[in-house]
Design a protein around this motif. Structure first.
Motif, PDB file in Angstrom:
ATOM      1  N   LEU A   1       7.893 -13.508  -1.786  1.00 17.80           N
ATOM      2  CA  LEU A   1       7.746 -15.262  -2.186  1.00 17.80           C
ATOM      3  C   LEU A   1       8.640 -15.432  -0.809  1.00 17.80           C
ATOM      4  O   LEU A   1       9.272 -15.661   0.071  1.00 17.80           O
ATOM      5  N   GLY A   2       7.771 -16.367  -0.558  1.00 17.11           N
ATOM      6  CA  GLY A   2       7.979 -17.758   0.558  1.00 17.11           C
ATOM      7  C   GLY A   2       8.115 -17.239   1.703  1.00 17.11           C
ATOM      8  O   GLY A   2       8.489 -17.875   2.446  1.00 17.11           O
ATOM      9  N   LEU A   3       6.891 -15.906   2.781  1.00 17.77           N
ATOM     10  CA  LEU A   3       7.302 -16.175   3.067  1.00 17.77           C
ATOM     11  C   LEU A   3       5.708 -15.628   4.114  1.00 17.77           C
ATOM     12  O   LEU A   3       4.744 -15.621   3.596  1.00 17.77           O
ATOM     13  N   ALA A   4       5.907 -16.080   5.335  1.00 21.99           N
ATOM     14  CA  ALA A   4       4.722 -16.030   6.358  1.00 21.99           C
ATOM     15  C   ALA A   4       4.090 -14.893   6.752  1.00 21.99           C
ATOM     16  O   ALA A   4       4.678 -13.519   5.811  1.00 21.99           O
ATOM     17  N   PRO A   5       3.000 -14.990   6.467  1.00 19.72           N
ATOM     18  CA  PRO A   5       1.713 -13.293   6.098  1.00 19.72           C
ATOM     19  C   PRO A   5       2.307 -12.598   7.164  1.00 19.72           C
ATOM     20  O   PRO A   5       1.708 -10.962   6.632  1.00 19.72           O
ATOM     21  N   MET A   6       2.593 -12.751   8.753  1.00 23.57           N
ATOM     22  CA  MET A   6       3.300 -11.767   9.329  1.00 23.57           C
ATOM     23  C   MET A   6       3.980 -11.015   8.830  1.00 23.57           C
ATOM     24  O   MET A   6       4.519  -9.672   9.069  1.00 23.57           O
ATOM     25  N   ILE A   7       5.226 -11.376   8.816  1.00 20.66           N
ATOM     26  CA  ILE A   7       6.292 -11.016   7.523  1.00 20.66           C
ATOM     27  C   ILE A   7       6.031 -10.335   6.693  1.00 20.66           C
ATOM     28  O   ILE A   7       6.030  -9.190   6.476  1.00 20.66           O
ATOM     29  N   VAL A   8       4.764 -10.728   5.684  1.00 23.70           N
ATOM     30  CA  VAL A   8       4.896 -10.306   4.305  1.00 23.70           C
ATOM     31  C   VAL A   8       4.080  -8.847   5.153  1.00 23.70           C
ATOM     32  O   VAL A   8       4.339  -7.302   4.237  1.00 23.70           O
ATOM     33  N   GLN A   9       2.878  -9.210   6.023  1.00 22.20           N
ATOM     34  CA  GLN A   9       3.094  -7.795   6.341  1.00 22.20           C
ATOM     35  C   GLN A   9       3.508  -6.778   6.711  1.00 22.20           C
ATOM     36  O   GLN A   9       3.365  -5.065   6.379  1.00 22.20           O
ATOM     37  N   HIS A  10       3.854  -6.741   7.809  1.00 25.38           N
ATOM     38  CA  HIS A  10       6.048  -6.061   8.087  1.00 25.38           C
ATOM     39  C   HIS A  10       6.422  -5.131   6.648  1.00 25.38           C
ATOM     40  O   HIS A  10       6.643  -4.299   7.141  1.00 25.38           O
ATOM     41  N   ILE A  11       6.780  -6.022   6.223  1.00 23.81           N
ATOM     42  CA  ILE A  11       7.987  -5.939   4.529  1.00 23.81           C
ATOM     43  C   ILE A  11       6.775  -4.346   3.749  1.00 23.81           C
ATOM     44  O   ILE A  11       7.495  -3.555   3.595  1.00 23.81           O
ATOM     45  N   PHE A  12       5.411  -5.011   3.942  1.00 21.96           N
ATOM     46  CA  PHE A  12       4.398  -4.025   3.024  1.00 21.96           C
ATOM     47  C   PHE A  12       4.644  -2.927   3.372  1.00 21.96           C
ATOM     48  O   PHE A  12       4.166  -1.204   3.082  1.00 21.96           O
ATOM     49  N   ARG A  13       3.934  -2.749   4.910  1.00 23.51           N
ATOM     50  CA  ARG A  13       4.665  -2.245   6.045  1.00 23.51           C
ATOM     51  C   ARG A  13       5.202  -0.829   5.340  1.00 23.51           C
ATOM     52  O   ARG A  13       5.259   0.206   5.685  1.00 23.51           O
ATOM     53  N   VAL A  14       6.374  -1.460   5.503  1.00 16.63           N
ATOM     54  CA  VAL A  14       7.787  -0.388   5.576  1.00 16.63           C
ATOM     55  C   VAL A  14       7.901  -0.157   4.354  1.00 16.63           C
ATOM     56  O   VAL A  14       8.481   0.745   4.298  1.00 16.63           O
ATOM     57  N   ILE A  15       7.267  -0.828   3.528  1.00 13.64           N
ATOM     58  CA  ILE A  15       7.343   0.017   2.209  1.00 13.64           C
ATOM     59  C   ILE A  15       6.715   0.680   1.795  1.00 13.64           C
ATOM     60  O   ILE A  15       7.132   1.961   1.341  1.00 13.64           O
TER      61      ILE A  15
END
Lengths: 304, 245
Positions: free
Chosen positions: B162-176
């Motif tokens: 929520l509310g995050l830049a696409p690159m950070i979202v990608q990073h977070i999803f990769r971590v998950i």
């Protein structure tokens, strides 16, 4: 100059006692956002327990005075802490989640209840204690006016500084302190990381009550006169000190206590003793007009 | 691993969950999608006992959670990175992580912190800073890191994008995905970003007005025309799929 110095010493002593009580107000406010109006009564009970313990020990020689005081301190802190714990259990925990007004009324009710309880069981007359710690230093003498610093005053200030240091360390360095700060900032999230929020709140009441007991013991030793009503005025003064310093802040509570003590001492020394409370409260009003969060309080708005 | 049966949750008189059945298997990533106000966050919070369900059962690794208090539930191996991140704003990053590790054995702390700092290197630089001063993305990383510190078997994640830049979202999803694959942690993921969520998840559930209306394989849900209309193609306008708002 001599007179000023004497009032400074008196003010710091008085302020240290206010500060000890104020910490209890500020810690409880920090964690549940509520003023525990029965805290003054907890202090009064602490004074009675301390007096009772000292009387029970009986007359002691000069060498054993320190031991007697330590024992009284320990007993008063433990028993008063139990009162603090019961107070939270009976008067506040059932109202968690209820409107704040309900908890406030409950607090005032408990205050009246505890006052009457002590009045009934201990009698309405003042209780007195022969001075245990007598003597002191004469710092200077001029035109027949002595500036004295009694051992008792030293004891009060040293004990306050020691306790403040210990409590600051507990809150900033230990897991318990971390849990307390977490509950203060977001009790829902605190529960979500596995903190037992109810227990943490109860421990906060216990810690505040133990400090109030220390103040109770100090007052008993310092003035030698207590009654069931001392909690009311001291409670209001300490509450004022907590607000003055910034409610929720422990250094603020000590600073506020010291300032209230000094204002009172100087006002009664140079102007009139009858109006010392007016002076303390007027300065509080002035401070709050310009700094609504108190001297060391933080602004409400927080970037989250 | 996690089994919800007929769970009903109320806020006062308002019913937020109406008989929810949901299952998360061992080592699975399960996505829960739905519109604003459908009850997704409530569902995750109900698992944690805040609020407690009024009816139904919540079983985790065979043990009943319904009726137990939140701090007990969080000691059974569940961790929650909740809606709005809920970083403790006036505690440092390290203190936030220490609180996350509250239910874990103290001897794991050093290695676990190291793992979180490896997953989110920016947190290492920020470790002495107060949580409230972090950016939104950093706060989200901290929220996930804090949840991982308890060594959970099941991780609940509420809108990590929520509310995050696409690159950070990608990073977070990769971590998950990484947490799930290397540590075998099961994940129940709530997302409005249905496309990301369903691609990551093995299975998904759709929540509408407190009821599960659809469930199935992530890929199959992605192809489902109703889902596409409602959650993927700007379909918040579609009445047919019941946006629940």
């Amino acid at each position: 100059m001599e007179y000023f110095l004497q009032q400074l010493i008196n003010g710091i002593t008085l302020g240290a006692i206010y500060g000890l009580i104020a910490i209890g107000y500020t810690m409880v406010y920090g964690i549940i956002g509520m003023i525990n109006f029965a805290h003054g009564e907890i202090y009064m009970i602490g004074a009675f327990i301390a007096l009772g313990t000292i009387l029970a020990i009986g007359p002691v020689g000069a060498g054993a005075v320190v031991l007697a005081i330590l024992l009284a301190l320990l007993v008063a802190m433990m028993l008063t802490a139990t009162y603090g714990w019961m107070l939270e259990r009976v008067a506040y925990r059932p109202l968690r989640g209820a409107p704040r007004l309900a908890a406030l009324i409950s607090a005032i009710g408990m205050s009246i209840l505890l006052q009457n309880y002590v009045q009934l069981t201990q009698g309405a007359r003042v209780k007195t204690l022969q001075p245990l710690v007598a003597g002191g230093f004469t710092l200077m003498e001029h035109d027949g006016f002595e500036v004295s610093l009694s051992y008792m005053q030293i004891l009060i200030v040293v004990a306050t500084i020691a306790l403040m240091t210990i409590f600051t360390l507990v809150i900033t360095r230990t897991a318990l302190g971390r849990a307390q700060r977490a509950c203060e900032q977001d009790s829902t999230m605190a529960a979500l990381v596995g903190i037992n929020v109810d227990r943490t709140i109860a421990l906060t009441f216990v810690m505040g009550a133990a400090l109030a007991a220390v103040a109770g013991l100090m007052v008993t030793l310092y003035y030698g006169v207590i009654d069931f009503f001392i909690g009311f005025v001291a409670g209001i003064k300490a509450f004022t000190a907590a607000v003055f310093g910034g409610i929720g802040s422990i250094p603020g509570a000590i600073l506020g206590g010291l300032l209230i003590g000094l204002i009172e001492a100087f006002w009664s020394g140079y102007f009139s003793i009858e109006y010392k409370d007016v002076a303390a409260f007027s300065i509080l009003v002035l401070v709050l007009l310009f700094r609504p969060t108190g001297l060391l309080g933080r602004p409400e708005v927080e970037k989250v | 691993m996690l089994d919800l049966r007929g769970v009903e949750t109320f806020y006062g008189h308002i019913q937020a969950l109406r008989g929810v059945d949901l299952h998360v298997g061992e080592g699975e990533i399960v996505a829960l999608i739905g519109a604003n106000g459908a009850g997704k966050s409530t569902l995750l919070m109900t698992v944690c006992g805040k609020p407690a369900p009024r009816a139904g059962s919540i079983r985790f690794q065979g043990k009943e959670l319904a009726g137990r208090s939140t701090h007990e539930i969080m000691r059974t191996g569940i961790a929650h990175a909740p809606e709005g991140r809920r970083i403790f704003p006036r505690l440092t990053v390290l203190e936030n992580l220490q609180l996350g590790a509250l239910t874990a054995a103290p001897e794991h702390f050093a290695t676990d912190v190291e793992r979180v700092f490896t997953l989110f290197p920016v947190l290492r630089q920020r470790s002495g800073q107060r949580g409230g001063t972090l950016s939104g993305g950093e706060q989200q990383m901290l929220a996930i890191g804090r949840a991982l510190m308890s060594r959970p078997r099941l991780l609940l994640l509420d809108e990590p994008s929520l509310g995050l830049a696409p690159m950070i979202v990608q990073h977070i999803f990769r971590v998950i995905r990484d947490i799930n694959e290397t540590a075998g942690v099961s994940v129940l993921l709530v997302e409005q970003n249905a496309y990301h969520a369903l691609r990551l998840a093995r299975r998904g559930y759709v929540l509408v007005n407190g009821r599960i209306t659809l469930s199935g394989e992530g890929a199959a849900l992605l192809d489902n025309p109703e889902i596409r209309a409602a959650y993927l193609e700007g379909g918040a306008r579609s009445d047919k799929a019941g946006t629940g708002a």
